[in-house]
Enzyme design. Sequence first.
Site, PDB file in Angstrom:
ATOM      1  N   GLY A 504       0.108   1.796  -8.424  1.00  0.00           N
ATOM      2  CA  GLY A 504      -0.538   2.353  -9.629  1.00  0.00           C
ATOM      3  C   GLY A 504      -1.045   3.666  -9.415  1.00  0.00           C
ATOM      4  O   GLY A 504      -0.889   4.404 -10.219  1.00  0.00           O
ATOM      5  N   GLY A 672      -1.693   5.165  -1.776  1.00  0.00           N
ATOM      6  CA  GLY A 672      -2.165   4.003  -2.514  1.00  0.00           C
ATOM      7  C   GLY A 672      -3.113   2.963  -1.281  1.00  0.00           C
ATOM      8  O   GLY A 672      -2.824   3.167  -0.242  1.00  0.00           O
ATOM      9  N   GLU A 675      -3.668  -2.377  -1.227  1.00  0.00           N
ATOM     10  CA  GLU A 675      -3.060  -3.410  -0.240  1.00  0.00           C
ATOM     11  C   GLU A 675      -3.582  -3.303   1.119  1.00  0.00           C
ATOM     12  O   GLU A 675      -3.852  -4.079   1.734  1.00  0.00           O
ATOM     13  CB  GLU A 675      -1.459  -3.531  -0.477  1.00  0.00           C
TER      14      GLU A 675
END
Lengths: 708, 337
Positions: A504, A672, A675
């Site tokens: 994202g 990112g 996660e």
Amino acid sequence: MQDKNKLTGTPVSRIDGIAKVTGKAAYSTDYPVKNLAYAVLFKSTIAAGTIRSIDTAAAEKAPGVLAIITHQNAPKLNVDGGIRGGALLQSPEIEFHGQHIGLVVAETFEQARHAAHLISVTYDRKEPKADFEKLMKNASVPKDKDKADAKRGDVKAALREAEIKVEEVYETPIEHHHPLEPHATIAEWTGDRVTLYNSSQIVNGAQTAAAKTLNIKPEQVRIVTPYIGGGFGSKGGQWANLVLTAVAARQVNRPVKLALTRQQMVNSVGLRQRNHQKVSLAATKDGKLTALAHETTTHGAIKNEFIEPCGDCSKIMYDTPNSLITYRIVPMNVILPTYTRGPGKSTGSFALESAMDELAHKLKMDPIELRLKNEPERDPSNGKPWSSRTTVQCLQVGAKAFGWDRRKPEPGQNQQGNYLIGYGVSCGTYPAHQRPTSAIVKLKRTGNDVMATVELAAADLGTGTYTILAQTAADALGLPLNQVKVVIGDSDLPPAAGAVGSVGASSYANAVNDACQKITDELLARSGKQFFARPTASQLMLSEKLTDFQTRIDAKPLESAEEYSAHSFNANFAEVAVNRFTGMVRVNRFLAVTGAGTILNPKTARSQIIGGNIWGIGMALTEESVVDPRWGNFVTRSFADYHVPANLDIGAMEAIFIREDDQKANRMGIKGIGEVGIVGVAAAVANAIFNATGKRIRELPITPDKLL
Amino acid sequence: MRPFTYTRAKDPAAATQALAGNPTARFLAGGTNLIDLMKEDVERPTALVDITNLSLAEIKPITAGASKGGLSIGGLGKNTEAANHPLVRQHYPLLSQAILAGASGQIRNMATNGGNLLQRTRCPYFYEVSMPCNKRAPGSGCGALEGINRLHAIFGWSEKCVAVYPSDMAIALAALDAVVRVRTASGQERSIPFADFHRLPGNTPEQDTNLAHGELITAIDLPQNRFADRSYYLKVRDRASYAFALLSVAAALEVSETGNRIVQARIAMGGVAHKPWRALTAEKMLIGQEATPANFKRAADAEMAAAQPLEHNKFKVELGNRSIVLALQMALNGGKA
Ligand SMILES: Cc1cc2nc3c(=O)[nH]c(=O)nc-3n(C[C@H](O)[C@H](O)[C@H](O)COP(=O)(O)OP(=O)(O)OC[C@H]3O[C@@H](n4cnc5c(N)ncnc54)[C@H](O)[C@@H]3O)c2cc1C
């Protein structure tokens, strides 16, 4: 990328924060759609077999009932349209306990719920395949080519000749995503176009899947999802509830709302599957790995496979000449498993990083040293250079910040009153990708004020997407934060990547930044002037006296990124206290050190990391969805039984980011963080428990009974 | 949830009368258990009689009768108030600890003392209406007997039911020999000793307690005791808060003023049976003995020897043993490790 005059890289508070805490932010079911009817699902009470009959007579007569939809009267839907998990009311076949078998639509929610109780169903029941322990023996090679056996060198020979080896099995249970906002939809038809207010991590994906399944064109579906109350993967792919709401709305010819209950969440929107992982490590006496094998056995649903890639960390974390990664799968009567935060990496790292700790213990070597000794120079799985890799820094910075030197190497040596104290460490990783994303930037000048709007079909799971995009655009356009408006979460906007797989931030921010650079270039060209220093778009709007200007970009990842192996990396440190009488564990302190490239906002990034850490602690200690193999039902259906960590379970949490400027991964160097925060956490906790007690628990969650 | 009528009782007489004529009517107190069970379709009352307006919430010293010198706690008082009341904290810290070990702040603010005693088992087979459960649907069988029974009973269960009773508060009340005061449907008062309040499942697991339909809990009486300085509630659970007990122990000791000899011992266990389990064997063994870890262990061994664990809860035997020892030790030390 960090610059004193920039907003990116600074801990800006969420721009949507006030709307959220004051209740102004509208989630899926909050839309004041007029003339709403309410739908309630009813579900199968067997896990395998066929429906013989459904008696809806009493329910049809119940007050307020508008329609009852079952496989007997549902419109024909395309079951291969991209909705996950089946349960689309297309046949009498039952594949898992709690499969949707019908829908009651009524004037009020209470009336629909009441009528649903009046329906009686008979079945031809088959023995469910629900005992993983037994089924496991029949597991076979998966269809998915990505999960084919990956071999390098000769693991068998290396294990045979090993000076030291670890060969153990690690078990992780079924888990559920359980976002705070259960899945919910409002469907409203206007002519032959349907608007679906529906939490969606992948806005365009939800649009396509709904359209295909309903046998209509994508333009006939609009997804509206400006706010999402968490998803963790369960709102990535879409499930039957989305489409069934649209079906119900068409049937009763008015807007319909359908919200799942917490109990319905366990068998409606996927799950993290049960994994049985065998890890084998071979090493020399001085701690150099000579082989690493990671063999996972898991289950899918009855008709469809899904495998979370438990072997992924093992592919790239350590340098070893011999490597083997395999998967085996067996069908089971449960809802289709799906992506769940840190898919494969969180569960796989529990196995790998526990095994590394076991190896360090056998070698009488500090577990950090063992990892440093096996640091690979290139990605061992494909030989590519790293775009950047911070494992060593994460370990070193973390060891110092955590006070790792206070750890007692021998287990069970640190007793304080009724508690045994232990320290544990682990590493983790998650791949970094940018995905194609389009964006529009609009500039509007009123007097001396320039206002910018950026628009794209991005999703904010509650993680801070609005804020980082506003920061990015503000920097790129030369505007203060409050003169940037971010509009996302609507499939009518330019198509964007999903808020999944940690893509994202890099996909959205790069697209927004590119769009802002493009609009500046266009304004420059339009001015026809030469400038000594590049002016900002906002300066150009003023100097050129423009009132409105806009542009659109279709941003693509760097082609050169393919030449590198790009990942976020972390090191996790846990201190636990184990009650020596009761076996209750408390994580006193937890530190995650993360190298994830450019950190656009250290405040929202910290929330993401510690959020992942906390779920990891839940994974380590409390979370488990239990199936009764006789009926295939979950006996853990509510938060009273499915234990996510509560405040008192969580001690001091600290997050440190390693500074990186990795422009090989993507232009803005964003890797990112969604996660990676959960990856390795469970192992760090389990390793700390071993250090505290001398007990090696290879089966999650580590509940008190396992430590007696 | 199914349709029901809702009325508010204006006084205890009206409340008991409203239930007397209707076997499917229920009192509604805090609603934290009853409403949940209605949403799950486990409880299906046709009428709810709201009793929260009755003035039965007071906490006051008992000045006459069998429990003279003790404390009376109103049946409709909130759990939070009972736990934090200065007289409870001073004279019955065990009760305060047990209440605070349960649920969450928000739930305790709603939950009443009477409702707490009557909360129903958390057995997952009881909660899911598609599963067999003799407690919910007599004659349908026990899903847990050969099912996932990690959380279930090790004492006093029957083939019909292996569920455990979930209240923490009640475990302390059992140890403190509380008395439940009740107003019957015909307007009489009756007192039920705590040990007789809850039942073992036997052949009628659908009956949790010896309270008759329509009987209203007006108060819980705590007799005077000398345990205040030496009591402890130990709760072992799967997470640190907001989870029901895997097993709990309410322990209270009275030791001789000279030396370390046990004059009185009370041990009640939660999470092990269909009712609060008084560890009478252990208690008896301790009286007159020195308060030492070795004697605690002997008593715990004797008590737990009678346990009959199921397939998935064998750990409760060892855990019960250790927990009795630890709780007694903590009690002896005035709650400190
Ligand atoms: C998420 C959650 C977690 C929880 N965790 C714990 C825990 O860890 N430990 C623990 O001990 N408890 C726990 N509880 C249970 C909680 O303590 C009970 O729900 C509460 O005490 C019930 O009280 P109430 O007033 O809300 O009862 P209600 O739900 O109103 O009533 C329960 C029953 O008692 C009857 N009743 C109520 N008052 C009277 C009266 N005066 N006379 C006769 N009958 C009456 C009602 O008719 C009903 O049948 C938890 C509850 C929830 C929801």
